[in-house]
Design an enzyme around this catalytic site. Sequence first.
Site, PDB file in Angstrom:
ATOM      1  CB  THR A  85     -40.000 -26.055 -37.836  1.00 57.45           C
ATOM      2  OG1 THR A  85     -39.698 -24.928 -37.021  1.00 57.45           O
ATOM      3  CG2 THR A  85     -38.909 -27.083 -37.664  1.00 57.45           C
ATOM      4  CG  HIS A 358     -39.242 -20.318 -39.137  1.00 59.90           C
ATOM      5  ND1 HIS A 358     -39.110 -19.693 -37.914  1.00 59.90           N
ATOM      6  CD2 HIS A 358     -39.375 -21.643 -38.871  1.00 59.90           C
ATOM      7  CE1 HIS A 358     -39.167 -20.597 -36.962  1.00 59.90           C
ATOM      8  NE2 HIS A 358     -39.312 -21.801 -37.506  1.00 59.90           N
TER       9      HIS A 358
HETATM   10 ZN   LIG Z   1     -41.316 -22.134 -34.217  1.00 57.34          ZN
END
Ligand SMILES: [Zn+2]
Length: 553
Positions: A85, A358
């Site tokens: 993140t 992601h």
């Molecule tokens: Zn995560």
Amino acid sequence: MKLHFIFVIRFSVLLLFLCINTKLYGQKESNLKKPKLIVGIVVDQMRYDYVFRYWDKFSAGGFKRLMNNGFFCKNTNYNYVPTYTGPGHASIFTGSFPAVHGIIANEWYDKKTGKMNYCTDDAEVKPIGTENSTGLMSPKNLLVTTIGDELRLNSIQQSKVIAVSLKDRASILPAGHSANAAYWFDGKNGNFISSSHYINQLPEWLINFNAKKLPHQYLEKSWNTILPIVNYTESTSDEQEYELSPNGKEKAIFPYEYTKQLKEGNYEIIRATPYGNTLTKDVAIAAIKGEQLGKSNYTDMLCVSFSSTDYVGHSFGPKSVEIEDTYLRLDLDLQQFFIELDQQVGKGNYLVFLTADHGAAEVPAYLKRNKIPAGLVDENEIEKKLKEHLFSTYGDSLVLNCSNQQVFLNHTKIKEKKLDLYSTQNATAHFLLEQNGVAETYKAEDLKNQSFVKNSFKALLQNGYHFKRSGDVLFRFPVAYFDAIMKKGTTHGAEFSYDTHVPLFFMGWGIKKGSTVESVDITDIAPTICTLLNIPFPNGCVGNPIEDLFEED
Ligand SMILES: [Zn+2]
């Protein structure tokens, strides 16, 4: 005759000059127009396939509006590892990667202090809107500028830049250094807060927003599926033994009640519910109104990151009813958010982009059930064995820390013992490669000195490698394996497509309808936005504008 000829030539040249000039002038005129507001949206852990998986159940005004009215870059990937993140948000908004922007993980071993360092920790600032250490945050570890920083520099601080998210790092890293404010959620008091890096007190509009106690109102409703549960045919059945049951609940099945936590005043739990996204949408709308974003002659920017998708995703995995329901509800939140933007800023006056920080791996147990190779690796056990091995070889373990699949060796001890750094890295790499669950190893010296084919796995690792902050030996797990610390549920962080491939949409001002399957790097988003705005790229930018967006049909 000769005079006449000269006149014709002169006249033609003049005409040509006028034509070119008119064309240039015309272009310049239209380029001078800027959007009122840039809205950068990140959906935490959104896999590319979710766009299509849940398509039939989406509303007309959320993801479908992005797809039908905007431009969809279908082959957008992270061009570095690790896909976490902190690095993800930093890379989207700086057009840079960890090797340059310095956010190498969410938390990493600090070689100077010998302690773990969280990516947005800053003990020097004061919390604003809370007494808790949750406010001790700033972008000081981010070494470069963001889109928002460039907007502020270019407009002599007339453009306003605001960021909101439940997660501190998902608000601070998109906002950057010179933003007017980044706001994030303090689960201990249930309020959105900030730090003295940005402001000295919360603005009136946010004090009023916090006073509504929306987290309490949402959690009182408990969480059940928005559609009858039999309609969730895109997901496995609700009860799966590999799903992580939240808050001590016996089984990870609907409905989820929060009465006990609410009595204790624990608002942290909203993170792993779809209401966390609804709350984020609410605070984003409150910020647009409160800060009068998109109302001046300068382009403003709002960064919004929806984090609940990540918390829910970690617990239940990509094929769960819980994650499907979270996306159906997020889609409705997006629909309302866009309607609000139409009303507050005006259709066509704002430019939105939406992507993810992601993707996520399939749950290994689910893959195994389908006869696909997958599993968990005990990283602690590997670290223990490595230390024993190095101790028996060198009389000292030499390992200072092992985290994020990086081994940090003790350089002082290596010097004291008159050992060669490269050969100790080599010994470490060789031993690691012999262990079950380690697929490849890389020595820092090689990452520093060699160049690799663009977007090869080694190049991705190099793009994520920061000379001063990263470790001595890096290793990776086999495809579809991850650290056993996640005994249930799933995670992300790898260089494989399930973690790197994310959706990317642009919509609104200056954006034509369409799509492309050309390869786009995540670091191309920031230079694309800056090109549309005619402002400099962020100062650590390594990407390029996405050509397909600028080509005339
Ligand atoms: Zn995560």
